[in-house]
Design a protein around this motif. Structure first.
Motif, PDB file in Angstrom:
ATOM      1  N   ASP A   1       0.815  -1.219   0.000  1.00  0.00           N
ATOM      2  CA  ASP A   1       0.000   0.000   0.000  1.00  0.00           C
ATOM      3  C   ASP A   1       0.842   1.258   0.000  1.00  0.00           C
ATOM      4  N   VAL A   2       2.153   1.091  -0.242  1.00  0.00           N
ATOM      5  CA  VAL A   2       3.068   2.225  -0.077  1.00  0.00           C
ATOM      6  C   VAL A   2       3.856   2.462  -1.358  1.00  0.00           C
ATOM      7  N   VAL A   3       4.187   3.734  -1.604  1.00  0.00           N
ATOM      8  CA  VAL A   3       5.057   4.131  -2.703  1.00  0.00           C
ATOM      9  C   VAL A   3       6.323   4.737  -2.101  1.00  0.00           C
ATOM     10  N   PHE A   4       7.473   4.342  -2.655  1.00  0.00           N
ATOM     11  CA  PHE A   4       8.755   4.888  -2.197  1.00  0.00           C
ATOM     12  C   PHE A   4       9.381   5.644  -3.352  1.00  0.00           C
ATOM     13  N   VAL A   5       9.702   6.934  -3.110  1.00  0.00           N
ATOM     14  CA  VAL A   5      10.252   7.794  -4.165  1.00  0.00           C
ATOM     15  C   VAL A   5      11.670   8.211  -3.796  1.00  0.00           C
ATOM     16  N   ASP A   6      12.600   7.984  -4.710  1.00  0.00           N
ATOM     17  CA  ASP A   6      14.012   8.331  -4.464  1.00  0.00           C
ATOM     18  C   ASP A   6      14.655   8.642  -5.810  1.00  0.00           C
ATOM     19  N   ASP A   7      15.704   9.478  -5.783  1.00  0.00           N
ATOM     20  CA  ASP A   7      16.373   9.814  -7.035  1.00  0.00           C
ATOM     21  C   ASP A   7      17.484   8.823  -7.365  1.00  0.00           C
ATOM     22  N   THR A   8      17.781   7.890  -6.460  1.00  0.00           N
ATOM     23  CA  THR A   8      18.915   6.975  -6.656  1.00  0.00           C
ATOM     24  C   THR A   8      18.422   5.562  -6.948  1.00  0.00           C
ATOM     25  N   PRO A   9      18.684   5.056  -8.154  1.00  0.00           N
ATOM     26  CA  PRO A   9      18.209   3.704  -8.494  1.00  0.00           C
ATOM     27  C   PRO A   9      18.693   2.631  -7.518  1.00  0.00           C
ATOM     28  N   MET A  10      19.910   2.806  -6.992  1.00  0.00           N
ATOM     29  CA  MET A  10      20.428   1.776  -6.089  1.00  0.00           C
ATOM     30  C   MET A  10      19.607   1.705  -4.802  1.00  0.00           C
ATOM     31  N   GLU A  11      19.200   2.865  -4.303  1.00  0.00           N
ATOM     32  CA  GLU A  11      18.371   2.878  -3.081  1.00  0.00           C
ATOM     33  C   GLU A  11      17.022   2.204  -3.350  1.00  0.00           C
ATOM     34  N   LEU A  12      16.474   2.500  -4.517  1.00  0.00           N
ATOM     35  CA  LEU A  12      15.191   1.896  -4.876  1.00  0.00           C
ATOM     36  C   LEU A  12      15.318   0.376  -4.944  1.00  0.00           C
TER      37      LEU A  12
ATOM     38  N   LYS B   1      13.468  -2.390  -2.681  1.00  0.00           N
ATOM     39  CA  LYS B   1      12.615  -3.342  -3.413  1.00  0.00           C
ATOM     40  C   LYS B   1      12.987  -4.781  -3.078  1.00  0.00           C
ATOM     41  N   ARG B   2      14.259  -5.018  -2.855  1.00  0.00           N
ATOM     42  CA  ARG B   2      14.701  -6.388  -2.530  1.00  0.00           C
ATOM     43  C   ARG B   2      14.104  -6.840  -1.205  1.00  0.00           C
ATOM     44  N   ARG B   3      14.038  -5.916  -0.279  1.00  0.00           N
ATOM     45  CA  ARG B   3      13.490  -6.304   1.028  1.00  0.00           C
ATOM     46  C   ARG B   3      11.965  -6.293   1.006  1.00  0.00           C
ATOM     47  N   PHE B   4      11.377  -5.384   0.238  1.00  0.00           N
ATOM     48  CA  PHE B   4       9.918  -5.267   0.174  1.00  0.00           C
ATOM     49  C   PHE B   4       9.486  -5.354  -1.289  1.00  0.00           C
ATOM     50  N   PRO B   5       9.403  -6.549  -1.841  1.00  0.00           N
ATOM     51  CA  PRO B   5       9.066  -6.676  -3.270  1.00  0.00           C
ATOM     52  C   PRO B   5       7.712  -6.063  -3.637  1.00  0.00           C
ATOM     53  N   GLU B   6       6.812  -5.971  -2.621  1.00  0.00           N
ATOM     54  CA  GLU B   6       5.463  -5.482  -2.931  1.00  0.00           C
ATOM     55  C   GLU B   6       5.374  -3.968  -2.978  1.00  0.00           C
ATOM     56  N   ILE B   7       6.428  -3.298  -2.493  1.00  0.00           N
ATOM     57  CA  ILE B   7       6.352  -1.838  -2.431  1.00  0.00           C
ATOM     58  C   ILE B   7       6.500  -1.277  -3.849  1.00  0.00           C
ATOM     59  N   ASN B   8       5.800  -0.175  -4.130  1.00  0.00           N
ATOM     60  CA  ASN B   8       5.948   0.485  -5.430  1.00  0.00           C
ATOM     61  C   ASN B   8       7.100   1.477  -5.353  1.00  0.00           C
ATOM     62  N   CYS B   9       8.170   1.187  -6.086  1.00  0.00           N
ATOM     63  CA  CYS B   9       9.331   2.085  -6.065  1.00  0.00           C
ATOM     64  C   CYS B   9       9.316   2.962  -7.310  1.00  0.00           C
ATOM     65  N   ALA B  10       9.495   4.266  -7.124  1.00  0.00           N
ATOM     66  CA  ALA B  10       9.447   5.203  -8.251  1.00  0.00           C
ATOM     67  C   ALA B  10      10.680   6.091  -8.232  1.00  0.00           C
ATOM     68  N   LEU B  11      11.317   6.191  -9.387  1.00  0.00           N
ATOM     69  CA  LEU B  11      12.519   7.014  -9.503  1.00  0.00           C
ATOM     70  C   LEU B  11      12.123   8.479  -9.681  1.00  0.00           C
ATOM     71  N   PHE B  12      12.719   9.370  -8.874  1.00  0.00           N
ATOM     72  CA  PHE B  12      12.505  10.796  -9.090  1.00  0.00           C
ATOM     73  C   PHE B  12      13.550  11.259 -10.105  1.00  0.00           C
ATOM     74  N   PRO B  13      13.124  11.624 -11.327  1.00  0.00           N
ATOM     75  CA  PRO B  13      14.085  11.975 -12.378  1.00  0.00           C
ATOM     76  C   PRO B  13      14.456  13.452 -12.286  1.00  0.00           C
ATOM     77  N   ALA B  14      15.398  13.758 -11.418  1.00  0.00           N
ATOM     78  CA  ALA B  14      15.691  15.153 -11.092  1.00  0.00           C
ATOM     79  C   ALA B  14      16.155  15.954 -12.318  1.00  0.00           C
TER      80      ALA B  14
END
Lengths: 575, 87
Positions: A331-342, A346-359
């Motif tokens: 039920d959560v979205v995670f937004v970060d500008d760093t693909p490695m962090e995403l 994602k590896r720990r929480f496969p169900e989380i929606n990870c979105a790249l912030f394209p600065a």
């Protein structure tokens, strides 16, 4: 979706043994391809359901609306094209394009829209309606040049807009966004004139697919996401606060970093409609807080809770946030500008929606913002949405308070807990429907209902519905639970949900006790089903002595009252 | 070169067979190869439009309305596609 895949999915849905979802399709042209694609997308979004699309009488939208009313359909799809409002606004008719005829066209369109409005108002809240404005351009029937809009042309657009605005104000009517359709199906590629002449199929197949997808999303929208976790550096603002200092990170036009201001504004809007916000940032807390407290930040620091900073992996920060919020990663979205962090999260929480912030790509960022809007978009906003963030913080205060108390009973007694019960079945109140469809942990059987099915339940005279609101000395949680079922001939509970924010207060015991009292019965049957997520419900059922191996659980009043702990709750009936 | 064309035509027929199986799921594999508007009762004008749609999507071609009237059997359609892809 490929046409061949849509055919297969549509066929599979017809053969499905699941409950049938009945849809009436009202369009003024041959619904070839359209019914197949709508069925396929609805099946994709509602797996297991049998989708039955019934096209209304050819060329007659009003009769199709009557058909939906008479057959008690779950949903009605209306596609309005100009030729449906007046045949002279299409290419198949040769009714004439002189100025006198066009004046008559205006009158006819106005009259037809009035009749449509009345027909839709008569159908009331019986079923969910998806309404599409004309997606094809008007023919060149006006006296102005192609690049200049005539007053007649604009008047036609105004009439249609006035109509859909009046319809959009109804909670059960979803108007397709013309901007969304334009982005996914360019105007110039939609019209198949040859198909319109040959078989009255005016759309290109790709346009049909895009329309059908949007229609299916409007009819059965996915539940909105509950929380958004955001990074700070080069996400909420431009720059590294730890390197440049809190006063030098930017989000303005002069610095060329305005896209971050738009993002801040969007986050504020998401919070305003009930989305939870939190921060996960690899920074020293003092630096992060100093920047968050800048008066020119477009979103208040108070809207973020919790604020996780430090040098641990982001997945640990996310884990702590999920625990504080007590919601599922899906039920959560995670937004970060760093693909490695995403990737790490994602590896720990496969169900989380990870979105790249394209600065560095403002157009891609605009696309991200549209995605966020779709993830968090809601059909309706209610009172609980405004207080959700506050209640999370209040729960943290409650947890702190309970640590200093000798027993949970003492704590509950001192908390002055109140539950307000409302058993009126209001079809205009969307909160119970939303609560039922998004609660997982305390959920009797994990079933979901669409708007049409919910409406049918409300209208069933043999069904009851109790909606529970909760408050205590720490504040109000709003409406946090509901229980519904049938009471004739016996009491059966078909659905029961309780928000995780209300756990540990024994509200669930009070809800069941109230059903025993209301119907003065000695036994209640629970239509229980184990799901991967309803562990909280399972624990409660075991606490009142039920064997979860049984599919139909029967609760005996005497046994329940013996096993029920003391309830330090004041019950108020607010019917 | 002839061998390549033959291989390509074989692939066309296999892919066309799949298109037919999507639109006419009740036909057996062999029946599809012999299918025509005369022999398949379900092959009406609406089914034709569906079949044409699936074929256009599969092969990336556009079939004009003037041509549809001639495409009344599996074999005729296969030949048509082969000519479209190998002009």
């Amino acid at each position: 979706m490929k046409f061949s895949d849509a055919i297969k999915a549509s066929r599979e849905s017809l053969n499905s043994a699941g409950p049938t979802y009945n849809v009436v399709l009202a369009c003024g042209f041959t619904p070839q391809y359209l019914d197949v694609f709508i069925s396929a997308y609805l099946y994709q979004y509602n797996p297991g359901k049998s989708i039955a699309i019934t096209p209304g009488p050819y060329g007659n939208i009003l009769e199709a609306i009557k058909l939906a009313e008479q057959t008690n359909s779950h949903a009605l799809v209306i596609l309005l094209e100009w030729s449906n409002l007046d045949p002279r606004l299409g290419y198949r008719s040769t009714g004439g394009w002189t100025r006198a005829r066009l004046d008559d066209v205006i009158d006819q369109v106005e009259s037809r829209l009035d009749r449509l409005r009345s027909a839709l108002q008569a159908i009331g809240t019986q079923c969910r309606v998806s309404l599409s404005l004309p997606t094809l351009s008007l023919p060149p029937c006006f006296h102005t040049t192609d690049w200049q809009a005539s007053a007649t042309e604009l008047r036609l657009h105004q009439l249609v807009l006035d109509f859909v605005i009046s319809m959009a104000e109804h909670k059960n009517v979803a108007v397709l966004s013309p901007h969304h359709i334009e982005r996914n199906s360019p105007y110039s590629d939609r019209h198949d004139l040859e198909g319109e002449f040959h078989a009255d199929i005016p759309f290109n197949r790709e346009h049909v697919s895009q329309l059908a997808k949007a229609i299916a999303s409007c009819l059965t929208p996915p539940p909105p996401k509950k929380g958004l976790i955001t990074d700070l550096d080069d996400t909420l603002w431009s720059g590294l606060v730890g390197e440049t200092g809190p006063e030098n990170v930017t989000w303005d036009l002069d610095s060329g970093t305005h896209i971050h201001a738009v993002y801040q504004q969007l986050l504020e809007s998401i919070a305003d409609t009930g989305g939870l916000l939190a921060i996960a940032s690899k920074n020293q807390k003092t630096n992060a807080l100093a920047a968050l407290e800048r008066p020119d930040l477009l979103i208040s620091k108070e809207m973020f809770y919790p604020i996780e900073t430090g040098w641990n992996p982001k997945s640990e920060m996310v884990a702590h946030i999920l625990e504080t919020w007590n919601i599922d990663a899906s039920d959560v979205v995670f937004v970060d500008d760093t693909p490695m962090e995403l990737e790490e999260v994602k590896r720990r929480f496969p169900e989380i929606n990870c979105a790249l912030f394209p600065a560095n790509d403002v157009n891609a960022a605009a696309g991200l913002f549209r995605d966020l809007r779709s993830w968090f978009g809601k059909v309706d906003i209610n009172e609980e949405d405004h207080i959700r963030q506050k209640t999370i913080q209040q729960n943290a205060q409650r947890r702190d308070a309970v640590e200093g108390v000798s027993s949970i009973d003492d704590f509950l007694e001192e908390s002055h807990c109140k539950i307000e019960l409302n058993s009126t079945k209001k079809s205009t109140d969307s909160r119970p429907f939303e609560l039922f469809n998004k609660t997982n942990q305390f959920n009797l059987n994990g079933r979901r209902m669409n708007a049409g099915e919910w409406q049918h339940m409300l209208e069933d005279e043999n069904c009851f519905l109790n909606v529970i609101s909760y408050s205590d000395r720490f504040g109000s949680l709003g409406r946090i639970g509901l229980i519904f079922g049938r009471y004739r001939p016996d009491v059966v509970i078909d659905g029961w949900v309780l928000s995780c924010r209300a756990f540990s207060r024994r509200v669930e015991y009070a809800m069941l006790a109230q059903v025993f009292d209301r119907f003065d019965t000695d036994r209640i049957t629970l239509d229980y089903q184990e799901t991967p997520k309803n562990l909280a419900l399972q624990a409660f059922l075991q606490s009142i002595g039920l064997d979860l191996e049984d599919h139909k659980l029967v609760v005996n009043r005497e046994t329940f009252m013996n096993m029920c702990p003391p309830l330090h709750l004041e019950l108020i009936n607010s019917d | 070169m002839t061998e390549t064309i033959d291989q390509n035509n074989l692939a066309v027929r296999d892919r066309l067979h799949e298109c037919f199986s999507v639109v006419f799921p009740n036909l057996t594999g062999d029946e599809i190869y012999l299918a025509s508007t005369a022999s398949v009762s379900m092959w009406d004008s609406l089914a034709m439009l569906t079949l044409i749609g699936v074929i256009e999507e599969e092969f990336g071609i556009t079939i004009g309305l003037d041509d549809i009237a001639e495409l009344i059997s599996f074999e005729l359609i296969a030949t048509f596609i082969e000519n479209e892809l190998n002009p």
